[in-house]
Design a protein around this motif. Structure first.
Motif, PDB file in Angstrom:
ATOM      1  N   GLU A   1       9.723  11.101   2.759  1.00  0.00           N
ATOM      2  CA  GLU A   1       9.226  11.882   3.891  1.00  0.00           C
ATOM      3  C   GLU A   1       9.113  11.002   5.126  1.00  0.00           C
ATOM      4  O   GLU A   1       8.934   9.783   5.016  1.00  0.00           O
ATOM      5  CB  GLU A   1       7.852  12.483   3.580  1.00  0.00           C
ATOM      6  CG  GLU A   1       7.832  13.446   2.425  1.00  0.00           C
ATOM      7  CD  GLU A   1       6.420  13.933   2.124  1.00  0.00           C
ATOM      8  OE1 GLU A   1       6.281  15.047   1.600  1.00  0.00           O
ATOM      9  OE2 GLU A   1       5.464  13.186   2.427  1.00  0.00           O
ATOM     10  N   THR A   2       9.188  11.618   6.290  1.00  0.00           N
ATOM     11  CA  THR A   2       8.915  10.897   7.524  1.00  0.00           C
ATOM     12  C   THR A   2       7.413  10.648   7.617  1.00  0.00           C
ATOM     13  O   THR A   2       6.625  11.200   6.833  1.00  0.00           O
ATOM     14  CB  THR A   2       9.385  11.696   8.747  1.00  0.00           C
ATOM     15  OG1 THR A   2       8.690  12.951   8.777  1.00  0.00           O
ATOM     16  CG2 THR A   2      10.882  11.944   8.701  1.00  0.00           C
TER      17      THR A   2
ATOM     18  N   GLU B   1      19.482   6.961   1.797  1.00  0.00           N
ATOM     19  CA  GLU B   1      20.194   8.203   1.512  1.00  0.00           C
ATOM     20  C   GLU B   1      19.293   9.421   1.699  1.00  0.00           C
ATOM     21  O   GLU B   1      18.128   9.434   1.292  1.00  0.00           O
ATOM     22  CB  GLU B   1      20.712   8.171   0.073  1.00  0.00           C
ATOM     23  CG  GLU B   1      21.398   9.457  -0.372  1.00  0.00           C
ATOM     24  CD  GLU B   1      21.760   9.439  -1.846  1.00  0.00           C
ATOM     25  OE1 GLU B   1      22.238  10.477  -2.326  1.00  0.00           O
ATOM     26  OE2 GLU B   1      21.572   8.397  -2.488  1.00  0.00           O
ATOM     27  N   THR B   2      19.840  10.465   2.320  1.00  0.00           N
ATOM     28  CA  THR B   2      19.161  11.755   2.449  1.00  0.00           C
ATOM     29  C   THR B   2      20.148  12.853   2.077  1.00  0.00           C
ATOM     30  O   THR B   2      21.325  12.586   1.796  1.00  0.00           O
ATOM     31  CB  THR B   2      18.665  12.006   3.891  1.00  0.00           C
ATOM     32  OG1 THR B   2      19.796  12.251   4.740  1.00  0.00           O
ATOM     33  CG2 THR B   2      17.875  10.817   4.426  1.00  0.00           C
TER      34      THR B   2
ATOM     35  N   TYR C   1       9.019   5.840   7.132  1.00  0.00           N
ATOM     36  CA  TYR C   1       9.111   6.752   5.994  1.00  0.00           C
ATOM     37  C   TYR C   1       8.089   6.366   4.928  1.00  0.00           C
ATOM     38  O   TYR C   1       7.739   5.196   4.776  1.00  0.00           O
ATOM     39  CB  TYR C   1      10.522   6.725   5.390  1.00  0.00           C
ATOM     40  CG  TYR C   1      11.596   7.229   6.333  1.00  0.00           C
ATOM     41  CD1 TYR C   1      11.978   8.565   6.330  1.00  0.00           C
ATOM     42  CD2 TYR C   1      12.222   6.353   7.223  1.00  0.00           C
ATOM     43  CE1 TYR C   1      12.969   9.031   7.200  1.00  0.00           C
ATOM     44  CE2 TYR C   1      13.207   6.815   8.093  1.00  0.00           C
ATOM     45  CZ  TYR C   1      13.569   8.149   8.081  1.00  0.00           C
ATOM     46  OH  TYR C   1      14.537   8.599   8.948  1.00  0.00           O
ATOM     47  N   ARG C   2       7.636   7.382   4.193  1.00  0.00           N
ATOM     48  CA  ARG C   2       6.753   7.156   3.052  1.00  0.00           C
ATOM     49  C   ARG C   2       7.381   7.761   1.801  1.00  0.00           C
ATOM     50  O   ARG C   2       8.277   8.609   1.903  1.00  0.00           O
ATOM     51  CB  ARG C   2       5.363   7.739   3.296  1.00  0.00           C
ATOM     52  CG  ARG C   2       5.301   9.256   3.319  1.00  0.00           C
ATOM     53  CD  ARG C   2       3.862   9.755   3.466  1.00  0.00           C
ATOM     54  NE  ARG C   2       3.342   9.506   4.797  1.00  0.00           N
ATOM     55  CZ  ARG C   2       2.404   8.595   5.063  1.00  0.00           C
ATOM     56  NH1 ARG C   2       1.900   7.856   4.094  1.00  0.00           N
ATOM     57  NH2 ARG C   2       1.975   8.432   6.293  1.00  0.00           N
ATOM     58  N   PHE C   3       6.867   7.341   0.628  1.00  0.00           N
ATOM     59  CA  PHE C   3       7.509   7.714  -0.632  1.00  0.00           C
ATOM     60  C   PHE C   3       6.486   8.197  -1.660  1.00  0.00           C
ATOM     61  O   PHE C   3       5.339   7.761  -1.673  1.00  0.00           O
ATOM     62  CB  PHE C   3       8.262   6.514  -1.215  1.00  0.00           C
ATOM     63  CG  PHE C   3       9.218   5.879  -0.251  1.00  0.00           C
ATOM     64  CD1 PHE C   3      10.515   6.342  -0.120  1.00  0.00           C
ATOM     65  CD2 PHE C   3       8.819   4.812   0.551  1.00  0.00           C
ATOM     66  CE1 PHE C   3      11.397   5.767   0.777  1.00  0.00           C
ATOM     67  CE2 PHE C   3       9.690   4.222   1.449  1.00  0.00           C
ATOM     68  CZ  PHE C   3      10.984   4.709   1.566  1.00  0.00           C
TER      69      PHE C   3
ATOM     70  N   ALA D   1       0.847  -1.188   0.000  1.00  0.00           N
ATOM     71  CA  ALA D   1       0.000   0.000   0.000  1.00  0.00           C
ATOM     72  C   ALA D   1       0.884   1.239   0.000  1.00  0.00           C
ATOM     73  O   ALA D   1       2.086   1.171   0.267  1.00  0.00           O
ATOM     74  CB  ALA D   1      -0.917   0.006   1.227  1.00  0.00           C
ATOM     75  N   ALA D   2       0.284   2.390  -0.294  1.00  0.00           N
ATOM     76  CA  ALA D   2       0.985   3.663  -0.197  1.00  0.00           C
ATOM     77  C   ALA D   2       0.931   4.090   1.260  1.00  0.00           C
ATOM     78  O   ALA D   2      -0.013   4.744   1.705  1.00  0.00           O
ATOM     79  CB  ALA D   2       0.329   4.701  -1.104  1.00  0.00           C
ATOM     80  N   ALA D   3       1.932   3.693   2.033  1.00  0.00           N
ATOM     81  CA  ALA D   3       1.934   3.920   3.478  1.00  0.00           C
ATOM     82  C   ALA D   3       3.360   4.111   3.973  1.00  0.00           C
ATOM     83  O   ALA D   3       4.328   3.815   3.270  1.00  0.00           O
ATOM     84  CB  ALA D   3       1.279   2.737   4.193  1.00  0.00           C
ATOM     85  N   ALA D   4       3.472   4.609   5.204  1.00  0.00           N
ATOM     86  CA  ALA D   4       4.784   4.746   5.833  1.00  0.00           C
ATOM     87  C   ALA D   4       5.211   3.399   6.397  1.00  0.00           C
ATOM     88  O   ALA D   4       4.412   2.687   6.996  1.00  0.00           O
ATOM     89  CB  ALA D   4       4.718   5.786   6.948  1.00  0.00           C
TER      90      ALA D   4
END
Length: 229
Positions: A138-139, A162-163, A173-175, A109-112
Motif C-alpha cells: 500500500e502507499t 512490482e504492482t 510504501y507499507r507492507f 518497524a511496521a512503517a511506510a
C-alpha cells in the motif's frame, strides 16, 4: 455554633486571606514534578478552606480570588513543564539509550518507507498453520497497489517494486501479509522494514521518531536498530 468571624480558620476582619499553612515537605527522593504536585494539592486545600471560612459579611474581594486562581494555574503549568522536561532529558540522555543518538541510524518497524527503484526487504512472523500467503503493498496513505503470492513460511521477503500495473512509482510504501488456511483468512500481519531516523520530535506527550518517508513512530514500535548506510 461558631461565629465565622471568630473561627480560627477565618480571615482577618478586613476580608483578607486566613493564615497560610506551611506546605507539606516532599520526601528527599521525590522528583521535581512530584514536589510540584504536592504544592498544587496544598494550594487547593488552602483556597477551599479560605472560601469556606471567610466572613460572609466581609468576603474576599473578587480581585484577590482572580490573583489566587492565576497562581493556581501557574502551579498546574509548572507540573506539566516538569513532566515535559523529564521526557526531553530522557530523550537527549547521553547514556547510549537516548533517542537523539538514533538519528542517522536505521530502525526496524511496521512503517511506510521510501521506494526509489531498488528492491525493499521486509520481515514478518508467519503463523504455523498458514497454507497460503499474500503480500499486500500500500502507499503511505493506504491505497493498495499490489497483492502478490508469497511463501507462507518465509520470515524474510523482498518486494521488487512490482504492482498490478507494472513497476511502482517512487514514493513511500507499507507492507502486510495475509495468511490463509484453505479458503479462510487466518490473519493479516504487518511487514517490518528498516528506515532511517531523520528527526526526533519532542512537542507531544512522548518523543516521536521521524523516518525517511515522513512517517512518525514511537520508540516502542521499534523492533531492531542498526547503523545507517
Amino acid at each position: 455554633m461558631t461565629d465565622a468571624a471568630t473561627s480560627p480558620l477565618a480571615g482577618p476582619a478586613g476580608g483578607g486571606a486566613g493564615p497560610r499553612a506551611a506546605p507539606t515537605p516532599a520526601p528527599a527522593g521525590d522528583s521535581p514534578a512530584a514536589q510540584a504536585a504536592g504544592d498544587f494539592e496544598t494550594f487547593l486545600k488552602l483556597l477551599t478552606t479560605q472560601m469556606r471560612n471567610q466572613d460572609p459579611l466581609k468576603p474576599v474581594e473578587s480581585t484577590e480570588f482572580v490573583a489566587q486562581l492565576a497562581s493556581f494555574s501557574a502551579v498546574e503549568q509548572q507540573i506539566r513543564s516538569n513532566d515535559r522536561l523529564d521526557a526531553i532529558l530522557a530523550a537527549l540522555g547521553g547514556d547510549g539509550a537516548g533517542l537523539a543518538e538514533w538519528i542517522g541510524k536505521e530502525v526496524q518497524a511496521a512503517a511506510a518507507v521510501p521506494y526509489d527503484g531498488e528492491p525493499l526487504g521486509l520481515e514478518v512472523d508467519p503463523p504455523a498453520e498458514a497454507e497460503r500467503a499474500i503480500l499486500v503493498v500500500e502507499t503511505a496513505d493506504g491505497t493498495e497497489v499490489a497483492r502478490l503470492a508469497v511463501d507462507p513460511t518465509a520470515q524474510s521477503l523482498t518486494w521488487s517494486g512490482e504492482t498490478g500495473a507494472g513497476e511502482a512509482a517512487p514514493g513511500a510504501y507499507r507492507f502486510s501479509v495475509e495468511y490463509l488456511g484453505e479458503d479462510a483468512l487466518i490473519e493479516s500481519r504487518p511487514g517490518r522494514v528498516y528506515a532511517e531516523v531523520v528527526e526526533l520530535r519532542l512537542g507531544g506527550e512522548e518523543p516521536m521518531l521521524v523516518l525517511a518517508g515522513g512517517e512518525e513512530i514511537s520508540a516502542d514500535a521499534v523492533t531492531a536498530i542498526r547503523a545507517g548506510n
